[in-house]
Design a protein around this motif. Structure first.
Motif, PDB file in Angstrom:
ATOM      1  N   ARG A  38      41.669  17.266  41.951  1.00 42.96           N
ATOM      2  CA  ARG A  38      41.139  18.684  42.169  1.00 42.96           C
ATOM      3  C   ARG A  38      41.974  19.738  42.131  1.00 42.96           C
ATOM      4  O   ARG A  38      42.129  20.832  41.510  1.00 42.96           O
ATOM      5  CB  ARG A  38      40.445  18.956  43.561  1.00 42.96           C
ATOM      6  CG  ARG A  38      39.150  18.093  43.804  1.00 42.96           C
ATOM      7  CD  ARG A  38      38.706  17.880  45.009  1.00 42.96           C
ATOM      8  NE  ARG A  38      37.476  17.319  45.038  1.00 42.96           N
ATOM      9  CZ  ARG A  38      36.792  16.436  46.213  1.00 42.96           C
ATOM     10  NH1 ARG A  38      37.573  16.413  47.423  1.00 42.96           N
ATOM     11  NH2 ARG A  38      35.943  15.911  45.922  1.00 42.96           N
ATOM     12  N   MET A  39      43.292  19.205  42.687  1.00 48.60           N
ATOM     13  CA  MET A  39      44.458  20.420  42.424  1.00 48.60           C
ATOM     14  C   MET A  39      45.078  20.411  40.968  1.00 48.60           C
ATOM     15  O   MET A  39      45.234  21.612  40.544  1.00 48.60           O
ATOM     16  CB  MET A  39      45.496  19.938  43.358  1.00 48.60           C
ATOM     17  CG  MET A  39      46.880  21.018  43.178  1.00 48.60           C
ATOM     18  SD  MET A  39      46.298  22.615  44.013  1.00 48.60           S
ATOM     19  CE  MET A  39      46.575  22.371  45.658  1.00 48.60           C
ATOM     20  N   ALA A  40      44.906  19.292  40.303  1.00 45.91           N
ATOM     21  CA  ALA A  40      45.277  19.319  38.696  1.00 45.91           C
ATOM     22  C   ALA A  40      44.343  20.353  37.902  1.00 45.91           C
ATOM     23  O   ALA A  40      44.808  21.241  37.222  1.00 45.91           O
ATOM     24  CB  ALA A  40      45.412  17.988  38.299  1.00 45.91           C
ATOM     25  N   ASP A  41      43.143  20.232  38.310  1.00 50.87           N
ATOM     26  CA  ASP A  41      42.148  20.708  37.733  1.00 50.87           C
ATOM     27  C   ASP A  41      42.251  22.394  38.098  1.00 50.87           C
ATOM     28  O   ASP A  41      41.937  22.962  37.158  1.00 50.87           O
ATOM     29  CB  ASP A  41      40.663  20.434  37.997  1.00 50.87           C
ATOM     30  CG  ASP A  41      40.437  19.016  37.505  1.00 50.87           C
ATOM     31  OD1 ASP A  41      40.971  18.661  36.619  1.00 50.87           O
ATOM     32  OD2 ASP A  41      39.455  18.538  37.923  1.00 50.87           O
ATOM     33  N   PHE A  42      42.428  22.680  39.193  1.00 49.53           N
ATOM     34  CA  PHE A  42      42.645  23.951  39.643  1.00 49.53           C
ATOM     35  C   PHE A  42      43.673  24.680  38.848  1.00 49.53           C
ATOM     36  O   PHE A  42      43.584  25.906  38.408  1.00 49.53           O
ATOM     37  CB  PHE A  42      42.585  24.202  41.068  1.00 49.53           C
ATOM     38  CG  PHE A  42      43.188  25.414  41.745  1.00 49.53           C
ATOM     39  CD1 PHE A  42      42.224  26.482  42.071  1.00 49.53           C
ATOM     40  CD2 PHE A  42      44.721  25.846  41.673  1.00 49.53           C
ATOM     41  CE1 PHE A  42      42.454  27.778  42.330  1.00 49.53           C
ATOM     42  CE2 PHE A  42      44.896  27.008  42.143  1.00 49.53           C
ATOM     43  CZ  PHE A  42      43.975  28.093  42.520  1.00 49.53           C
ATOM     44  N   ALA A  43      44.814  23.983  38.979  1.00 49.51           N
ATOM     45  CA  ALA A  43      46.000  24.524  38.317  1.00 49.51           C
ATOM     46  C   ALA A  43      45.799  24.880  36.648  1.00 49.51           C
ATOM     47  O   ALA A  43      45.973  25.889  36.364  1.00 49.51           O
ATOM     48  CB  ALA A  43      47.269  23.680  38.434  1.00 49.51           C
ATOM     49  N   GLY A  44      45.401  23.917  36.223  1.00 52.30           N
ATOM     50  CA  GLY A  44      45.040  24.046  34.680  1.00 52.30           C
ATOM     51  C   GLY A  44      44.106  25.334  34.377  1.00 52.30           C
ATOM     52  O   GLY A  44      44.158  26.137  33.292  1.00 52.30           O
ATOM     53  N   ALA A  45      43.106  25.129  35.089  1.00 49.01           N
ATOM     54  CA  ALA A  45      42.089  26.425  35.116  1.00 49.01           C
ATOM     55  C   ALA A  45      42.429  27.755  35.365  1.00 49.01           C
ATOM     56  O   ALA A  45      42.177  29.001  34.815  1.00 49.01           O
ATOM     57  CB  ALA A  45      40.870  26.205  36.036  1.00 49.01           C
ATOM     58  N   ASN A  46      43.716  27.818  35.834  1.00 47.26           N
ATOM     59  CA  ASN A  46      44.522  28.990  36.419  1.00 47.26           C
ATOM     60  C   ASN A  46      45.701  29.294  35.546  1.00 47.26           C
ATOM     61  O   ASN A  46      46.579  30.162  35.730  1.00 47.26           O
ATOM     62  CB  ASN A  46      44.692  29.169  37.824  1.00 47.26           C
ATOM     63  CG  ASN A  46      43.590  29.596  38.464  1.00 47.26           C
ATOM     64  OD1 ASN A  46      43.243  30.679  38.707  1.00 47.26           O
ATOM     65  ND2 ASN A  46      42.875  28.555  39.076  1.00 47.26           N
ATOM     66  N   GLY A  47      45.834  28.417  34.506  1.00 48.96           N
ATOM     67  CA  GLY A  47      47.051  28.572  33.706  1.00 48.96           C
ATOM     68  C   GLY A  47      48.379  28.298  34.442  1.00 48.96           C
ATOM     69  O   GLY A  47      49.486  28.774  34.062  1.00 48.96           O
ATOM     70  N   LEU A  48      48.463  27.429  35.382  1.00 46.86           N
ATOM     71  CA  LEU A  48      49.820  27.150  35.985  1.00 46.86           C
ATOM     72  C   LEU A  48      50.064  25.705  35.707  1.00 46.86           C
ATOM     73  O   LEU A  48      49.077  24.856  35.590  1.00 46.86           O
ATOM     74  CB  LEU A  48      49.401  27.527  37.446  1.00 46.86           C
ATOM     75  CG  LEU A  48      49.192  28.766  37.904  1.00 46.86           C
ATOM     76  CD1 LEU A  48      48.705  29.030  39.230  1.00 46.86           C
ATOM     77  CD2 LEU A  48      50.380  29.657  37.775  1.00 46.86           C
ATOM     78  N   LYS A  49      51.367  25.483  35.997  1.00 44.62           N
ATOM     79  CA  LYS A  49      51.925  24.266  35.964  1.00 44.62           C
ATOM     80  C   LYS A  49      51.967  23.604  37.435  1.00 44.62           C
ATOM     81  O   LYS A  49      51.984  24.415  38.302  1.00 44.62           O
ATOM     82  CB  LYS A  49      53.190  24.112  35.246  1.00 44.62           C
ATOM     83  CG  LYS A  49      53.091  24.421  33.995  1.00 44.62           C
ATOM     84  CD  LYS A  49      52.371  23.904  33.021  1.00 44.62           C
ATOM     85  CE  LYS A  49      52.504  24.241  31.685  1.00 44.62           C
ATOM     86  NZ  LYS A  49      51.582  23.631  30.566  1.00 44.62           N
TER      87      LYS A  49
END
Length: 381
Positions: A38-49
């Protein structure tokens, strides 16, 4: 006997969680993996590493799962943690606390020789020059250094934009150092329970950071990396438009301190699950309205409220510490677990709780499926 001797034979046996010697540190593997995803998906969706903070779990096994899900690497609070994880093949490590003594710098240089993508932070030109001199003397590869910016805690970090620019110039002038950017971790804001109040506090701190970043850019030091953020502020951090990567840590476990916080701003939305628990056992049941567990100060962090009960006791039952080795469950209605019953407690504060144990007992449902060492336990220097 150690945990391997006590429990390895239980791996894979249906219902074997009940037979663990308590108190024992337990991970729900399925919840852990969902939290990581879930955190990986959140970061990816927001353009963050993502560069999750391994001070939370101190585990090479969990770090590998985070990296497999897309993380760049991990953060380590201390040099010893970084050494322990690097020994297990973890790369992309950022050491988030300053390294200043000669013995520690010697270890840092040795670690840089063998850990791909190693980075460290500094908040003082003297420390940066000492690291540079040690690298030059050793003939080792350059080391990437980030300017640590004090967000108002006054724990570590440069005090203002002028000091940030001076440190950037020191780093840039040293052939054996590479300027990597900045670190800005707002620890005080992470546990503000109200989302609105936490957001307001972070936006105020973001304005300060924006001023420091502007000063660096004007001096020719636009940061390639702006790292920081945390579990409590991750939704807010993503909306600020300042960070390039997040140092989230406790989301993998969701201890009681973070369970008390509204993480999303949406009523009753809890984006992460409790994945870390302590299984304890009723060892005495002779007093009316109370039973005694085998988990006390040595089994649970004591810098927060006492743990809450996840399973094994009726609603309205409260935990109280009874000393180093024991805790009490109290329910004045008398509805208490029987002798030898298992009671599962949530960690009050995950980082120091984890540091009390040698091994994670990884379960799926009520079956023990693996044993993972707490790789960097006690590596605080």
């Amino acid at each position: 006997m150690n945990d391997e001797q006590l429990h390895r034979h239980l791996v894979g046996r249906q219902g074997s969680r009940r037979d663990l010697n308590t108190p024992v540190l337990v991970i729900d593997r399925d919840a852990l993996d969902r939290n990581i995803a879930r955190m990986a998906d959140f970061a990816g969706a927001n353009g963050l590493k993502l560069r999750p903070h391994a001070k939370t779990h101190k585990s090479a096994d969990i770090a590998r799962r985070q990296i497999a899900a897309g993380a760049l690497g991990v953060c380590c609070a201390k040099l010893g943690e970084a050494e322990a994880l690097a020994d297990e093949g973890i790369t992309g490590i950022l050491i988030t606390s300053p390294v200043v003594s000669a013995p520690a710098i010697e270890r840092l240089i040795a670690l840089n020789d063998r850990c791909e993508g190693l980075m460290c932070t500094a908040d003082n030109p003297m420390a940066a020059r000492a690291i540079a001199a040690a690298i030059a003397a050793s003939g080792g590869p350059p080391l990437t250094v980030l300017v640590d910016i004090d967000p108002g805690i006054h724990r570590t970090g440069v005090a203002d934009a002028q000091a940030a620019v001076a440190l950037f110039r020191t780093i840039a002038a040293e052939p054996s150092l590479l300027y990597g950017g900045v670190q800005y971790y707002c620890g005080l804001q992470q546990h503000i329970e109200s989302f609105a109040e936490r957001e307001a506090a972070m936006r105020e701190r973001a304005e300060y950071l924006r001023g420091v970043l502007d000063a660096l850019e004007q001096a020719g030091g636009k940061p390639p990396i702006v790292t920081g953020g945390g579990t409590g502020t991750h939704r807010i951090d993503a909306a600020l438009g300042l960070f390039t990567e997040l140092q989230v840590g406790s989301y993998v476990f969701m201890d009681d301190q973070y369970r008390a916080c509204a993480l999303t701003g949406e009523e009753d939305e809890v984006p992460f699950e409790t994945a870390l628990m302590i299984d304890s056992r009723v060892i005495s049941a002779n007093s009316p309205g109370m039973v005694t567990l085998d988990a006390g100060f040595k089994s649970l962090a004591t810098d927060a409220e006492p743990p809450t009960i996840a399973e094994g006791a009726a609603e309205g039952t409260a935990f109280f510490f009874m000393g180093d080795e024991q805790g009490a469950l109290v329910n004045m209605a008398g509805n208490l677990p029987e002798l030898d019953s298992i009671v599962t407690l949530r960690a009050p504060h995950c980082d120091p709780t984890v540091n009390l144990y040698d091994t994670y007992h990884v379960v799926s449902g009520n079956t023990l499926v693996d044993l993972w060492p707490v790789t960097a336990r006690g590596r605080s220097r």
